[in-house]
Design an enzyme around this catalytic site. Sequence first.
Site, PDB file in Angstrom:
ATOM      1  N   GLY A  18      32.819   4.757 -41.604  1.00 10.88           N
ATOM      2  CA  GLY A  18      33.373   3.577 -40.946  1.00 10.88           C
ATOM      3  C   GLY A  18      32.332   2.528 -40.619  1.00 10.88           C
ATOM      4  O   GLY A  18      32.579   1.324 -40.764  1.00 10.88           O
ATOM      5  N   SER A  19      31.151   2.956 -40.178  1.00  8.59           N
ATOM      6  CA  SER A  19      30.098   1.996 -39.832  1.00  8.59           C
ATOM      7  C   SER A  19      29.644   1.212 -41.050  1.00  8.59           C
ATOM      8  O   SER A  19      29.409   0.004 -40.971  1.00  8.59           O
ATOM      9  CB  SER A  19      28.897   2.715 -39.194  1.00  8.59           C
ATOM     10  OG  SER A  19      29.229   3.230 -37.925  1.00  8.59           O
TER      11      SER A  19
ATOM     12  N   ASN B 249      37.747   2.607 -29.227  1.00 11.89           N
ATOM     13  CA  ASN B 249      37.365   4.008 -29.348  1.00 11.89           C
ATOM     14  C   ASN B 249      37.122   4.681 -27.997  1.00 11.89           C
ATOM     15  O   ASN B 249      37.184   5.906 -27.888  1.00 11.89           O
ATOM     16  CB  ASN B 249      36.107   4.139 -30.211  1.00 11.89           C
ATOM     17  CG  ASN B 249      34.996   3.215 -29.759  1.00 11.89           C
ATOM     18  OD1 ASN B 249      35.178   2.005 -29.723  1.00 11.89           O
ATOM     19  ND2 ASN B 249      33.849   3.773 -29.434  1.00 11.89           N
TER      20      ASN B 249
ATOM     21  N   GLN C 231      39.713   4.189 -35.374  1.00 10.81           N
ATOM     22  CA  GLN C 231      40.412   4.986 -34.370  1.00 10.81           C
ATOM     23  C   GLN C 231      41.927   4.913 -34.525  1.00 10.81           C
ATOM     24  O   GLN C 231      42.642   5.861 -34.175  1.00 10.81           O
ATOM     25  CB  GLN C 231      40.029   4.531 -32.959  1.00 10.81           C
ATOM     26  CG  GLN C 231      38.592   4.818 -32.584  1.00 10.81           C
ATOM     27  CD  GLN C 231      38.297   6.292 -32.414  1.00 10.81           C
ATOM     28  OE1 GLN C 231      39.177   7.089 -32.132  1.00 10.81           O
ATOM     29  NE2 GLN C 231      37.035   6.672 -32.573  1.00 10.81           N
TER      30      GLN C 231
ATOM     31  N   SER D 106      37.782   5.721 -41.675  1.00  7.12           N
ATOM     32  CA  SER D 106      36.849   6.839 -41.738  1.00  7.12           C
ATOM     33  C   SER D 106      37.627   8.148 -41.807  1.00  7.12           C
ATOM     34  O   SER D 106      38.594   8.352 -41.075  1.00  7.12           O
ATOM     35  CB  SER D 106      35.939   6.839 -40.511  1.00  7.12           C
ATOM     36  OG  SER D 106      35.017   7.898 -40.567  1.00  7.12           O
ATOM     37  N   ALA D 107      37.166   9.074 -42.680  1.00  3.55           N
ATOM     38  CA  ALA D 107      37.903  10.318 -42.915  1.00  3.55           C
ATOM     39  C   ALA D 107      37.796  11.309 -41.768  1.00  3.55           C
ATOM     40  O   ALA D 107      38.751  12.014 -41.463  1.00  3.55           O
ATOM     41  CB  ALA D 107      37.409  10.974 -44.202  1.00  3.55           C
ATOM     42  N   HIS D 108      36.633  11.363 -41.109  1.00  2.63           N
ATOM     43  CA  HIS D 108      36.439  12.438 -40.133  1.00  2.63           C
ATOM     44  C   HIS D 108      37.182  12.199 -38.816  1.00  2.63           C
ATOM     45  O   HIS D 108      37.157  13.052 -37.935  1.00  2.63           O
ATOM     46  CB  HIS D 108      34.944  12.686 -39.881  1.00  2.63           C
ATOM     47  CG  HIS D 108      34.276  11.698 -38.966  1.00  2.63           C
ATOM     48  ND1 HIS D 108      33.967  12.003 -37.654  1.00  2.63           N
ATOM     49  CD2 HIS D 108      33.848  10.449 -39.185  1.00  2.63           C
ATOM     50  CE1 HIS D 108      33.361  10.964 -37.111  1.00  2.63           C
ATOM     51  NE2 HIS D 108      33.281  10.013 -38.016  1.00  2.63           N
TER      52      HIS D 108
ATOM     53  N   CYS E 194      28.572   7.523 -30.548  1.00  2.58           N
ATOM     54  CA  CYS E 194      27.424   6.818 -31.125  1.00  2.58           C
ATOM     55  C   CYS E 194      26.437   6.364 -30.060  1.00  2.58           C
ATOM     56  O   CYS E 194      25.324   5.961 -30.372  1.00  2.58           O
ATOM     57  CB  CYS E 194      27.903   5.608 -31.930  1.00  2.58           C
ATOM     58  SG  CYS E 194      28.989   6.060 -33.290  1.00  2.58           S
TER      59      CYS E 194
END
Length: 393
Positions: free
Chosen positions: A72-73, A152, A180, A200-202, A326
């Site tokens: 995602g970042s 988030n 998110q 983002s997958a995770h 993060c």
Amino acid sequence: MKKRIYLDYSATTPMKQEVLDEMMPYFTEKFGNPSSIHSFGREAKQAIDLSRERLAKAIGAKAEEIFFTGGGSEADNWAIKGIAYANRDKGNHIITTKIEHHAVLHTCEYLEKNGFEVTYLDVDAFGHIKIDDLKNAITDQTILITIMFANNEIGTIQPIQEIGQITKEKKIIFHVDAVQAFGNVKIDVNDLNIDLMSLSAHKVYGPKGIGALYIRKGVKLHSLIHGGAQERRRRAGTENLPGIVGFGKAASLASENLEVHIQHVKTLRDKLIKGIMEQVNYVRLNGHSEYRLPGNVNFAFEFIEGESLLLSLDMLGIAGSSGSACTSGSLDPSHVLMSLGLTHEIAHGSLRLTIGDFTTEEDIDYVLQELPKVVDRLRQMSPLYEKVKGGQK
């Protein structure tokens, strides 16, 4: 064995078994390079094409509008820098908010050092931007508006459809960090007039190290990595084949199970919020009570320090956080909570508990049994709390 309860789903999610099962062959027998023209390569490319289609279907996009990234970042960086540099001849102004993820904020700060101007919108006490503030911030130099779908830390959902309508009318590119939100709310990029969107997958029970950027057809932006022809020459480098396969499966499951997921986590979220509010005094719910992610709970507890609260809960087997994973190593109070108007002292006493598919009602009961006791014990060490208990101000 000590009880272990995971309530940090906004930081990351465990991979679902179905996702792992689909990924496994691509580590061993289906290992081909998708750029190779032989059968091994074609097999790998077909798997990537299927994942692209699955992800596109989940957000109402076309397969050719999905570009895989390392997370995602990376997607945020690519969207913002790519648009900024590709449209510099049209203007140099970007609009965002003060409560974005640091992947957006630090990218905007970088661009400010390179000739761009950035407006950081304030939010209200619940984390919402004011539409009038957004409208007033737009100039004839504005080339990009980048606003997260849902925060988030506090879970507040922004009025994305209304923002999208404004950007469409003004012909300004609209980027949304939906890391998110994806898998937690219904998203259709066309209904919402979103031009670019980071995923983002995770965060959706998929593997770490793989993300995606949706880029609406016709949107002009610079390539991220130069080299080979991968991702239609926009992001060079041999693809993370198992990760992409896992993301495709995770996206498919998230889309198929969306309503069941929302109902499950929202029911447990509401029970947790209600229980804490009833049992603990001097506590504030951070974020919007209605427009928030279905599994997000964020409280600020007065007269205690958040790190002590986290460590105490961890000793009881309860995993939570004080905000974004993060920034967990930082001693500074959350920039999100400070933007809501909280004082340093109250912001430092924050706790984020996020609920997921594997959370049970028994888990929530255990938290409601133990959390009030931990808060009370920590407050007994606070001179300020002793004064309040004694009726002094």
